[in-house]
Design a protein around this motif. Structure first.
Motif, PDB file in Angstrom:
ATOM      1  N   ILE A  41       0.850  -0.990  -0.257  1.00 35.02           N
ATOM      2  CA  ILE A  41      -0.299  -0.198   0.065  1.00 35.02           C
ATOM      3  C   ILE A  41       0.861   1.045   0.272  1.00 35.02           C
ATOM      4  O   ILE A  41       1.918   1.230   0.162  1.00 35.02           O
ATOM      5  N   VAL A  42       0.576   1.800  -0.598  1.00 30.42           N
ATOM      6  CA  VAL A  42       1.358   3.379  -1.298  1.00 30.42           C
ATOM      7  C   VAL A  42       1.125   4.171  -0.629  1.00 30.42           C
ATOM      8  O   VAL A  42      -0.150   4.989  -1.367  1.00 30.42           O
ATOM      9  N   GLY A  43       1.144   5.106   0.411  1.00 32.87           N
ATOM     10  CA  GLY A  43       0.179   5.989   1.183  1.00 32.87           C
ATOM     11  C   GLY A  43      -0.129   6.082   2.618  1.00 32.87           C
ATOM     12  O   GLY A  43      -0.191   5.235   2.948  1.00 32.87           O
ATOM     13  N   GLY A  44       0.632   6.618   3.641  1.00 31.86           N
ATOM     14  CA  GLY A  44       0.421   6.521   5.263  1.00 31.86           C
ATOM     15  C   GLY A  44      -1.068   7.526   5.489  1.00 31.86           C
ATOM     16  O   GLY A  44      -0.713   8.037   7.276  1.00 31.86           O
ATOM     17  N   GLY A  45      -1.756   7.470   4.784  1.00 35.29           N
ATOM     18  CA  GLY A  45      -2.986   8.425   5.539  1.00 35.29           C
ATOM     19  C   GLY A  45      -3.846   7.533   5.807  1.00 35.29           C
ATOM     20  O   GLY A  45      -3.315   5.935   6.073  1.00 35.29           O
ATOM     21  N   ILE A  46      -5.234   7.902   6.125  1.00 31.84           N
ATOM     22  CA  ILE A  46      -7.010   7.695   6.394  1.00 31.84           C
ATOM     23  C   ILE A  46      -6.788   6.622   5.635  1.00 31.84           C
ATOM     24  O   ILE A  46      -7.061   4.887   6.067  1.00 31.84           O
ATOM     25  N   ALA A  47      -6.918   7.113   4.591  1.00 31.88           N
ATOM     26  CA  ALA A  47      -6.811   5.368   3.155  1.00 31.88           C
ATOM     27  C   ALA A  47      -5.804   4.411   3.376  1.00 31.88           C
ATOM     28  O   ALA A  47      -6.715   3.469   3.011  1.00 31.88           O
ATOM     29  N   GLY A  48      -4.893   4.323   3.265  1.00 33.46           N
ATOM     30  CA  GLY A  48      -3.487   3.043   3.102  1.00 33.46           C
ATOM     31  C   GLY A  48      -3.713   2.789   4.566  1.00 33.46           C
ATOM     32  O   GLY A  48      -3.629   1.636   4.196  1.00 33.46           O
ATOM     33  N   GLN A  49      -3.794   3.278   5.930  1.00 35.75           N
ATOM     34  CA  GLN A  49      -4.124   2.552   6.871  1.00 35.75           C
ATOM     35  C   GLN A  49      -5.624   1.897   7.078  1.00 35.75           C
ATOM     36  O   GLN A  49      -5.553   1.054   7.191  1.00 35.75           O
ATOM     37  N   ALA A  50      -6.381   2.438   6.069  1.00 33.60           N
ATOM     38  CA  ALA A  50      -8.234   1.878   6.013  1.00 33.60           C
ATOM     39  C   ALA A  50      -7.986   0.599   5.518  1.00 33.60           C
ATOM     40  O   ALA A  50      -7.879  -0.244   5.606  1.00 33.60           O
ATOM     41  N   VAL A  51      -6.887   0.598   4.258  1.00 29.19           N
ATOM     42  CA  VAL A  51      -6.882  -0.786   3.378  1.00 29.19           C
ATOM     43  C   VAL A  51      -6.306  -1.738   4.367  1.00 29.19           C
ATOM     44  O   VAL A  51      -6.773  -2.868   4.284  1.00 29.19           O
ATOM     45  N   ALA A  52      -4.658  -1.598   5.189  1.00 31.47           N
ATOM     46  CA  ALA A  52      -4.151  -2.084   6.039  1.00 31.47           C
ATOM     47  C   ALA A  52      -4.923  -3.011   6.905  1.00 31.47           C
ATOM     48  O   ALA A  52      -4.783  -4.166   6.887  1.00 31.47           O
ATOM     49  N   GLU A  53      -6.156  -2.237   7.589  1.00 30.64           N
ATOM     50  CA  GLU A  53      -6.741  -2.725   8.707  1.00 30.64           C
ATOM     51  C   GLU A  53      -8.083  -3.266   8.494  1.00 30.64           C
ATOM     52  O   GLU A  53      -8.119  -4.924   8.830  1.00 30.64           O
ATOM     53  N   ALA A  54      -8.589  -3.157   6.670  1.00 28.99           N
ATOM     54  CA  ALA A  54      -9.338  -3.933   6.532  1.00 28.99           C
ATOM     55  C   ALA A  54      -8.973  -5.865   5.739  1.00 28.99           C
ATOM     56  O   ALA A  54      -9.696  -6.736   6.001  1.00 28.99           O
ATOM     57  N   LEU A  55      -7.920  -5.706   5.720  1.00 31.23           N
ATOM     58  CA  LEU A  55      -6.984  -7.082   5.034  1.00 31.23           C
ATOM     59  C   LEU A  55      -6.910  -7.381   6.331  1.00 31.23           C
ATOM     60  O   LEU A  55      -6.744  -8.697   5.968  1.00 31.23           O
ATOM     61  N   ARG A  56      -6.533  -6.958   6.958  1.00 30.65           N
ATOM     62  CA  ARG A  56      -5.907  -7.610   7.428  1.00 30.65           C
ATOM     63  C   ARG A  56      -7.034  -8.107   9.159  1.00 30.65           C
ATOM     64  O   ARG A  56      -6.972  -9.335   9.132  1.00 30.65           O
ATOM     65  N   GLU A  57      -8.518  -8.088   8.703  1.00 30.28           N
ATOM     66  CA  GLU A  57      -9.240  -8.151   9.449  1.00 30.28           C
ATOM     67  C   GLU A  57     -10.226  -9.252   8.910  1.00 30.28           C
ATOM     68  O   GLU A  57     -10.316 -10.158   9.591  1.00 30.28           O
TER      69      GLU A  57
END
Lengths: 802, 103
Positions: free
Chosen positions: A9-25
């Motif tokens: 994921i390129v980008g450490g904003g709300i969107a990047g974080q949200a994708v990381a969290e949704a993937l890990r869930e």
């Protein structure tokens, strides 16, 4: 790297974080790497205006603590930039020519602030409002600026203006079109917003096309298209965002205004997805958090090979400006609308309908039923009578909301999730529910609604008795009975006998107070049950150092005491010496291990400024000096302080004695206040001037000092015995009722018994600062890698061994 | 394991700080045993050793974040690292394991 798929994921904003969290869930194994261009972990940009208002640390905005990433196996590259790559080969090139392999790539590069290409845009004093560094710069400028201008009257621009006005700087919002927040508001609501902003010190100038920022060396003003101009030595630009698509273009991914994505959130390249402010879906670029979270959930599904589609979002917004309640959702105008408005009160409520369905809502000044109306707009509910729907919404409580009604827009939490946290997961308090669901942890504006729903789901927050130990559900009265019946003398004995305080420990200080109070201070003291303040007899500060306030009865001191205080402040290099509101001198920033030495050199008793105890008796000079004085307030105040000092109380007790009704000692807002009046003394109780302001009730007016002393002392003991821990007199007095208190403390027998117990308790008090020579433990004041002072004796000081 | 202190150095039911191998650690002595966690609260940097301790939890003195001393977890979602502790012949030893560094 293992065989598992790696998603970068390129980008450490709300969107990047949200994708990381949704993937890990969804998948505990897939490899996730988050590349952040900034040196900071992802933070909550939505709450940026909070930093602007109160100047708090940007670290408070972190979306997750550092440990979260390790715990959830998310690799983070901080301060690294992606310069290019080969999508077909699955390789990115980082700065420094390092390569990063991926199986799938998510571009969450966000946006840049839009800056108009006008002369002067690059001058010092012109700032965008986009990240914590901008906030710092704006705050620094606002402190010295005389007039600020904000270009852009949208949501963010108004929040920026509020932040600047909060610094006491005059501010004008300059907006291109004929109404504020034109995307969210209709002309009537927008016009009603202006006076509400004016009350906050924010001026508005509409139809103003800024043509130039004036000033040679730095910003000095704005000139508009019509030739007029205004002065401004601070200019904040908030006219919108520009999707950041540079990397996408370098990689050869198709872009228009933003990076073009399909309903699957996939871009023109089948290994590349895009989410957030950089993505363009069906011609729309979204700059609000709720749609971004919707997109992140869809992307996580499709990245993992599941079927999901993003079909656009209905926008809703809340203006986070203290003092103005404003919620909008969907379209501002439609075929039919019902409006309820009260111009004088500044309220406006509108429900917009098209083809018989709810398509928009605006609530200004009166946001009752906002969740229900926003839910109706999101679901495009059928509405036959919009006026009736508006009225029903304003009467709707949390019980009437459907489970799908979204309560927390930042984190996408619905009413059903909150109810499930209570009913399924066993949460019992709003705090637990917020920790579990993350509701209320974004911008925080939904907290009242969360509390209402939790109250409904738990069957009412206030019906529960006030437990001293919430874990074991034991009340103060039950425990006091046990302590008396079994002769318990310490917190450990109560814990052993009743289990109190063993599960979370939160109630131990309350229990320690109860044990001491019931035993008239002839208990066995256990320091582990006391707050750190009462273990080391000083007040802990945010940086872990302590503040030291020596006793100064009635606020009266001597040259010799002042000299010693000055010497101590210099010798221990104490960073701050301050006079307090209670007429004492506060030495701030003392290291814990220096406390015994500081006390020894001061050679003054403790002022109890750290404890739930009788703190101060504030006085004015009174009849000895003042030409208006009716009584000797200073002498009486000192007498009272001597009589009460050293006594612990359920919550702090601040007292005051004024020599006349002009009340220079502020006795009418003290827990116990005494005022000299013509022919006697007025005794007041239950006053406060803190988070809440309450005028103290008049308990009685008596003729002599002796009577005033007796009455106020009797009340103090009644409060010591009957208030809940941490219950200030301003809550205690209304809870019991003034008449009932008056009946008890003036009753001959009851009053005499109270005064006798007071006498016993007072007789057992000592100056805790004597522990400088006889500490409870050799390491009472030192950590394990510091050398304790050598003269120590193990065990309680002689005076406390009874 | 590294020798941290003698048993008597920490009063029962309290915590004290020490720096071991460059890591600031709070060591707690409670009715149920000995525990060691990061010294600093991840929320706002409060000194956890100054917190209220019960059987196996500590509450930060600054803003009341509670941490389970066995797992390092907090209901708030914050987390501290937990270090293994052993007591032998009146002496307290701590295993200083470094937190895994993100790749």
């Amino acid at each position: 790297m293992s065989q598992r798929d790696r998603i970068v994921i390129v980008g450490g904003g709300i969107a990047g974080q949200a994708v990381a969290e949704a993937l890990r869930e969804r998948d505990p194994h897939v490899g996730i790497t988050l590349v952040c261009g900034e040196d900071a972990l992802p933070y909550d940009r939505i709450r940026l205006s909070e930093i602007l208002v109160d100047g708090s640390d940007a670290a408070t905005l972190a979306l997750r603590p550092e440990e979260w990433f390790g715990d959830h196996d998310v690799d983070v590259l901080l301060g690294r930039w992606v310069e290019g790559g080969d999508l077909d080969a699955g390789v990115l090139t980082l700065d420094g020519a390092e390569e990063l392999r991926f199986d799938k790539l998510v571009l969450a590069t966000g946006s840049q602030p839009l800056l108009p290409p006008i002369p002067g845009i690059g001058l010092p004093g012109v700032h965008p409002f986009r990240d914590p560094a901008d906030c710092d710069a704006i705050r620094a400028s606002a402190a010295s600026a005389t007039h600020a201008a904000v270009i852009g009257g949208g949501l963010l621009g108004l929040e920026a203006a509020r932040g600047i006005a909060a610094q006491g700087c005059d501010v004008t919002v300059v907006h291109l079109v004929d109404r504020l927040m034109e995307r969210q508001l209709d002309p009537v609501a927008a016009a009603m917003l202006e006076p509400a902003l004016a009350d906050l010190g924010i001026n508005v100038r509409l139809n103003a096309a800024t043509q130039e920022i004036l000033g040679g060396d730095r910003a000095r003003g704005l000139r508009f298209k019509d030739g007029s101009s205004i002065e401004a030595d601070l200019v904040v630009v908030s006219i919108g965002i520009r999707p950041e698509k540079t990397l996408a273009e370098t990689l050869g991914v198709a872009t228009r205004r933003g990076i073009v994505v399909a309903d699957s959130m996939r871009t023109s390249h089948d290994r590349v997805w895009s989410v957030g402010e950089c993505a363009e879906h069906a011609g729309m670029v979204y700059g609000l958090v709720a749609p971004i979270l919707d997109q992140a959930r869809v992307a996580a599904d499709t990245l993992l090979g599941r079927t999901a589609a993003y079909t656009g979002s209905i926008l809703s917004a809340k203006l986070k400006v203290a003092g103005i309640d404003l919620v909008s959702a969907g379209e501002a105008e439609g075929d039919t609308a019902a409006v309820v408005s009260d111009a004088a009160a500044g309220t406006y409520r509108k429900l917009t309908v098209r083809d018989g369905k709810a398509v928009g809502a605006i609530l200004l000044g009166d946001v009752r039923g906002a969740e229900a109306l926003v839910a109706a707009v999101r679901a495009a509910e059928e509405v036959t009578d919009p006026l009736e729907a508006l009225a029903a919404a304003s009467a709707a409580g949390p019980a009437d909301l459907p489970d799908e009604a979204q309560i927390c827009n930042c984190n996408g939490v619905c009413k059903g999730d909150l109810v499930a946290a209570v009913e399924v997961d066993g949460c019992t308090t709003p705090r637990e529910v917020m920790a579990r669901t993350r509701a209320g942890t974004g911008c925080g504006s939904c907290k009242p609604a969360v509390i209402d729903i939790v109250a409904m789901a738990t069957g009412g927050l206030n019906e529960e008795p006030a437990y001293l130990c919430a874990c074991r559900k034991q009340t103060r009265e039950e425990l006091a009975d046990q302590i008396r019946a079994q002769g318990l003398r310490s917190v450990s004995e109560v814990a052993q006998c009743c289990g109190t305080g063993r599960d979370c420990g939160a109630c131990k200080p309350a229990l320690a107070y109860l044990v001491s109070e019931v035993n008239d201070n002839r208990h066995r003291e256990e320091r582990h049950a006391r707050y750190i303040n009462d273990r080391v007899h000083a007040n802990i500060q945010k940086d872990g150092t302590f503040s030291v306030v020596p006793k100064m009865r009635g606020g009266v001191t001597t040259p010799s005491e002042l000299r010693r205080i000055a010497d101590v402040a210099e010798k221990y290099e104490i960073p701050l010496v301050k006079v307090t509101g209670g007429q004492r001198i506060d030495l701030l920033g003392v290291a814990k291990e220096d406390l015994p030495k500081v006390w020894r050199d001061l050679d003054m008793p403790s002022g109890f400024a750290y404890a739930k105890a009788v703190r101060t008796v504030k006085t004015c000079v009174g009849e000895q000096h003042c030409r208006f004085g009716l009584g000797d307030s200073m002498g009486f105040g000192i007498e009272i302080e001597k009589a009460w000092e050293g006594l612990h109380t359920p919550a702090k007790v601040k007292a005051g004695v004024s020599g006349c009704p002009r009340n220079c000692a502020e006795a009418t807002i003290k827990d116990i206040g005494i005022v000299a009046v013509e022919g006697g003394w007025q005794v007041r109780i239950g006053g406060a001037a803190g988070a809440s302001v309450r005028e103290a009730d008049i308990l009685d007016t008596v003729e002599t000092k002796a009577e005033a002393m007796r009455l106020s002392t009797t009340f103090l003991q009644y409060y010591r015995e009957h208030a809940d821990y941490k219950e200030r007199t301003y809550d205690f007095v209304p809870r019991i009722g003034l008449d009932e208190i008056r009946r008890i403390v003036t009753d001959e027998q009851l009053g005499a018994a109270l005064r006798e117990r007071f006498r016993l308790a007072k007789a057992a008090t000592i100056d805790p600062w004597l522990e400088r020579d006889t500490p409870y433990h050799p390491r009472q004041f030192t950590d394990l890698d510091q050398q304790p002072e050598p003269t120590v004796v193990v065990g309680p000081p002689e005076e406390a061994r009874r | 394991m590294t020798l941290a202190c003698r048993e008597d150095d920490v009063p029962p039911g309290e915590g004290r700080n020490i720096t071991l191998e460059g890591t600031r650690i709070a060591i707690f002595r409670t009715d149920t045993g000995w525990y060691a966690v990061d010294a600093v609260c991840p929320h706002r940097g409060g000194p956890l050793a100054d917190g209220i301790v019960c059987d196996h939890a500590v509450t930060c003195p600054l803003h009341d974040r509670a941490f389970d001393l066995r797992t390092g977890e907090s209901p708030s979602g914050d987390r501290v690292t937990v270090y293994p502790v052993e007591v032998r012949d009146g002496e307290v030893y701590v295993e200083v394991v470094r937190a895994p560094v993100a790749a």
